[in-house]
Design a protein around this motif. Sequence first.
Motif, PDB file in Angstrom:
ATOM      1  N   ASN A 201       0.822  -1.220   0.000  1.00 27.91           N
ATOM      2  CA  ASN A 201       0.000   0.000   0.000  1.00 27.91           C
ATOM      3  C   ASN A 201       0.852   1.265   0.000  1.00 27.91           C
ATOM      4  N   SER A 202       1.896   1.236  -0.779  1.00 31.21           N
ATOM      5  CA  SER A 202       2.725   2.439  -0.894  1.00 31.21           C
ATOM      6  C   SER A 202       3.376   2.500  -2.277  1.00 31.21           C
ATOM      7  N   PHE A 203       4.185   3.525  -2.470  1.00 27.77           N
ATOM      8  CA  PHE A 203       4.780   3.758  -3.787  1.00 27.77           C
ATOM      9  C   PHE A 203       6.165   3.122  -3.887  1.00 27.77           C
ATOM     10  N   VAL A 204       6.505   2.755  -5.098  1.00 33.05           N
ATOM     11  CA  VAL A 204       7.828   2.203  -5.396  1.00 33.05           C
ATOM     12  C   VAL A 204       8.442   3.144  -6.425  1.00 33.05           C
ATOM     13  N   TYR A 205       9.621   3.665  -6.136  1.00 35.35           N
ATOM     14  CA  TYR A 205      10.231   4.694  -6.986  1.00 35.35           C
ATOM     15  C   TYR A 205      11.336   4.088  -7.853  1.00 35.35           C
ATOM     16  N   ILE A 206      11.081   4.128  -9.162  1.00 31.06           N
ATOM     17  CA  ILE A 206      12.028   3.582 -10.141  1.00 31.06           C
ATOM     18  C   ILE A 206      12.512   4.743 -11.014  1.00 31.06           C
ATOM     19  N   ASP A 207      13.778   4.753 -11.370  1.00 31.40           N
ATOM     20  CA  ASP A 207      14.263   5.842 -12.228  1.00 31.40           C
ATOM     21  C   ASP A 207      15.460   5.408 -13.047  1.00 31.40           C
ATOM     22  N   SER A 208      15.637   6.114 -14.165  1.00 31.85           N
ATOM     23  CA  SER A 208      16.846   5.915 -14.977  1.00 31.85           C
ATOM     24  C   SER A 208      17.837   7.040 -14.703  1.00 31.85           C
ATOM     25  N   PHE A 209      17.294   8.273 -14.595  1.00 34.93           N
ATOM     26  CA  PHE A 209      18.139   9.467 -14.441  1.00 34.93           C
ATOM     27  C   PHE A 209      17.454  10.501 -13.568  1.00 34.93           C
ATOM     28  N   HIS A 210      18.276  11.376 -13.012  1.00 36.67           N
ATOM     29  CA  HIS A 210      17.781  12.597 -12.375  1.00 36.67           C
ATOM     30  C   HIS A 210      18.495  13.719 -13.134  1.00 36.67           C
ATOM     31  N   VAL A 211      17.802  14.357 -14.041  1.00 35.58           N
ATOM     32  CA  VAL A 211      18.467  15.279 -14.970  1.00 35.58           C
ATOM     33  C   VAL A 211      17.675  16.570 -15.180  1.00 35.58           C
ATOM     34  N   SER A 212      18.398  17.611 -15.544  1.00 38.43           N
ATOM     35  CA  SER A 212      17.776  18.891 -15.896  1.00 38.43           C
ATOM     36  C   SER A 212      17.662  18.976 -17.424  1.00 38.43           C
ATOM     37  N   GLN A 213      16.956  20.000 -17.887  1.00 37.14           N
ATOM     38  CA  GLN A 213      16.894  20.212 -19.340  1.00 37.14           C
ATOM     39  C   GLN A 213      18.293  20.474 -19.901  1.00 37.14           C
ATOM     40  N   LEU A 214      19.115  21.198 -19.122  1.00 37.69           N
ATOM     41  CA  LEU A 214      20.471  21.484 -19.626  1.00 37.69           C
ATOM     42  C   LEU A 214      21.315  20.213 -19.719  1.00 37.69           C
ATOM     43  N   ASP A 215      21.111  19.299 -18.742  1.00 38.05           N
ATOM     44  CA  ASP A 215      21.834  18.006 -18.829  1.00 38.05           C
ATOM     45  C   ASP A 215      21.439  17.290 -20.119  1.00 38.05           C
ATOM     46  N   MET A 216      20.128  17.301 -20.409  1.00 44.08           N
ATOM     47  CA  MET A 216      19.659  16.626 -21.634  1.00 44.08           C
ATOM     48  C   MET A 216      20.238  17.326 -22.861  1.00 44.08           C
ATOM     49  N   PHE A 217      20.268  18.647 -22.814  1.00 40.15           N
ATOM     50  CA  PHE A 217      20.769  19.416 -23.963  1.00 40.15           C
ATOM     51  C   PHE A 217      22.241  19.095 -24.227  1.00 40.15           C
ATOM     52  N   ARG A 218      23.047  19.075 -23.153  1.00 39.17           N
ATOM     53  CA  ARG A 218      24.489  18.781 -23.314  1.00 39.17           C
ATOM     54  C   ARG A 218      24.673  17.391 -23.932  1.00 39.17           C
ATOM     55  N   SER A 219      23.854  16.460 -23.476  1.00 36.97           N
ATOM     56  CA  SER A 219      23.951  15.105 -24.020  1.00 36.97           C
ATOM     57  C   SER A 219      23.512  15.078 -25.486  1.00 36.97           C
ATOM     58  N   LEU A 220      22.496  15.881 -25.802  1.00 40.14           N
ATOM     59  CA  LEU A 220      22.030  15.961 -27.196  1.00 40.14           C
ATOM     60  C   LEU A 220      23.098  16.545 -28.111  1.00 40.14           C
ATOM     61  N   LEU A 221      23.852  17.521 -27.585  1.00 40.33           N
ATOM     62  CA  LEU A 221      24.926  18.112 -28.401  1.00 40.33           C
ATOM     63  C   LEU A 221      25.943  17.038 -28.789  1.00 40.33           C
ATOM     64  N   LYS A 222      26.284  16.194 -27.784  1.00 38.59           N
ATOM     65  CA  LYS A 222      27.247  15.111 -28.064  1.00 38.59           C
ATOM     66  C   LYS A 222      26.658  14.125 -29.081  1.00 38.59           C
TER      67      LYS A 222
END
Length: 304
Positions: A201-222
């Motif tokens: 009766n509670s939540f289970v927290y699953i994730d791949s990343f904790h990222v900002s838009q700028l983190d995504m942008f830098r990765s997109l540039l690469k």
Amino acid sequence: MSQIKNISIIGGSGQQGTPILKALVSSKNFTITAITRSDSPSTFPPEVQVTRGDYTVSFLESALENQDALIIILGVTAPKDLQSRVIKSAAVASVPWVLPCEFGPDGASREMMDGLPYLAAKKERDEIEAWGKSSWLGVVCGLWFDVNLKNAFFGLNIKERTVRLYDEGTTVLSTSTLDQVARGLVKLLSLPSEKLLKYENSFVYIDSFHVSQLDMFRSLLKATGTEEKEWKVTKVPVDVAIAGGRKAFAAGDHKGGLDMFVGTMFKEGSGGDFRSKSNNVDLGLAEEDLDEVVSQVVKQVEAA
Ligand SMILES: NC(=O)c1ccc[n+]([C@@H]2O[C@H](COP(=O)([O-])OP(=O)(O)OC[C@H]3O[C@@H](n4cnc5c(N)ncnc54)[C@H](OP(=O)(O)O)[C@@H]3O)[C@@H](O)[C@H]2O)c1
């Protein structure tokens, strides 16, 4: 409660249901039944038993007999009362564990639940406990990373080379790929019963990343081999974006309402960043490599 063996999934042919089903089958830990509509064109892996029907209460109750867990992962086009009917049928069939249709934002965050009106239906999870026969496990995974990067929902448009940052683009959110959610679910449902009870009766927290838009942008540039000057970058105060999205949503413009949804995720303190609650370690689930996933998404977008 004994170890989970028999799992039913309703909506297992969908965007998130398909990788979940694939991962459950690959684990070889479970006997899986896919419940699907009589007239659905969906197909399923040969290892999965398929139960087709009209979703009447008698059909659902019989389909759910002898199941240890039920995963509900219905699309938004499903009838509004369907999840409640399924939950009640699971109670009648005494299914011990029900995973309701969460698979998104943190339902434990008041800011998130209050800020996003269409999360109200998620409160149906309370009905599971109220029937007194089943316990719920609420999978929180944030926005789907691969899907939403591809759709430009994070404000980064790969094809058009545009970036629209909320504030300075530095607010972090927690996000998961479809495959990571699927892997997390296998880990969760494979837990020995005494360990699984920790999540009752509670939540289970699953994730791949904790990222900002700028983190995504830098990765997109690469991944695109481009420089920042080749992209058109704009900024919008997150509160302005959310207010605009809220207005559009209230007027029935769901596309325009996207800013309310995504903006809230990127608003500091709104619950979009659930890093401190992550259960990855407890589940034995590794984070993913941001550059690797972004590079795959870029390839898919460029090939489309
Ligand atoms: N985190 C995120 O970014 C994010 C984004 C979108 C959605 N979500 C969550 O994930 C859930 C599943 O979304 P999805 O995109 O995977 O769903 P989907 O692919 O649109 O649909 C899933 C399944 O729902 C069943 N379905 C569709 N219409 C139905 C109807 N009228 N009656 C009965 N069943 C119907 C279908 O199964 P059959 O054809 O086999 O019957 C379908 O394969 C959503 O409800 C939401 O909670 C999360």
